[in-house]
Design an enzyme around this catalytic site. Sequence first.
Site, PDB file in Angstrom:
ATOM      1  N   ASP A   1     -28.027   1.752 -29.063  1.00 53.21           N
ATOM      2  CA  ASP A   1     -28.386   1.425 -27.689  1.00 53.21           C
ATOM      3  C   ASP A   1     -29.047   2.628 -27.042  1.00 53.21           C
ATOM      4  OD1 ASP A   1     -27.155  -1.042 -27.991  1.00 53.21           O
ATOM      5  OD2 ASP A   1     -25.250  -0.350 -27.165  1.00 53.21           O
ATOM      6  N   LYS A   2     -29.877   2.381 -26.057  1.00 51.66           N
ATOM      7  CA  LYS A   2     -30.541   3.482 -25.348  1.00 51.66           C
ATOM      8  C   LYS A   2     -29.519   4.474 -24.811  1.00 51.66           C
ATOM      9  CE  LYS A   2     -32.180   2.980 -21.137  1.00 51.66           C
ATOM     10  NZ  LYS A   2     -33.006   2.590 -19.974  1.00 51.66           N
TER      11      LYS A   2
END
Length: 251
Positions: free
Chosen positions: A94-95
């Site tokens: 995930d970012k």
Amino acid sequence: MNKEKAYKLLALQEKISNSKAKELIDRGLVFYKNEKLQMARTMLNSSAKFTVKKLQDIKIIFEDDKIIAVNKPYSVLSEEIQDKLKTRLLNRLDKETSGLLLLCKDEDFRIKCVKEFKEQKVYKSYIAILNGIVPQEIDIDEPILVKKTKNSAFAKISKDGLEAHTKIIPLMVNAKKTLAKILIKTGRTHQIRLHTAFINNGILGDEKYAKSRSVRMFLHSFECKIFNYHFIAPLDNDFEKLGFDIKNLNF
């Protein structure tokens, strides 16, 4: 007092373009009154002052003719690194998650690696700061159902979901927060974030599942063993800033 959109005020303060200002806010790198700014279009007083965190560099841990192991900073998309290195992602983070990201330079080798992941033969560990005190090891076996849209995904515990196993090993407690090592066999979308929130010990800074705000989300992909490769991505200083002596811990 006059008001203006946050990204325009930030652009004036930092002497950057409006688009660059929006990007910094979207990455979660901009703070107003010691709180992370949530939306670029938030209306603020024209006298508002911001603190901007520097985007960390992408660090290559290992590279040979088959694979590249990278220590991904939080707030950077996995696909950005793929495009920059002109290789193909083997795993995605995930970012908001930092840590070990693997990319393959050889397509035949990538296919073999994907098979190892699917057959759950890959060792994967994460380090996280969890809200609350976790006094002992916990095994979570709750199926996960993922719904994906064009730009996002949302996971939930459901009997209609796929098998998901997460093991939480507490390492240290400080100020009602637990530094934990987390092992996963499966790799469902948002698995660790969802499972830790399910037991009411969500990840610090996970706004989506734990409803927790912080300077960042404290989830880090730490270690991976696949075939004869063994990679470790060191933690960044953010973890120590919260009082955890990571240098003297045996992970």
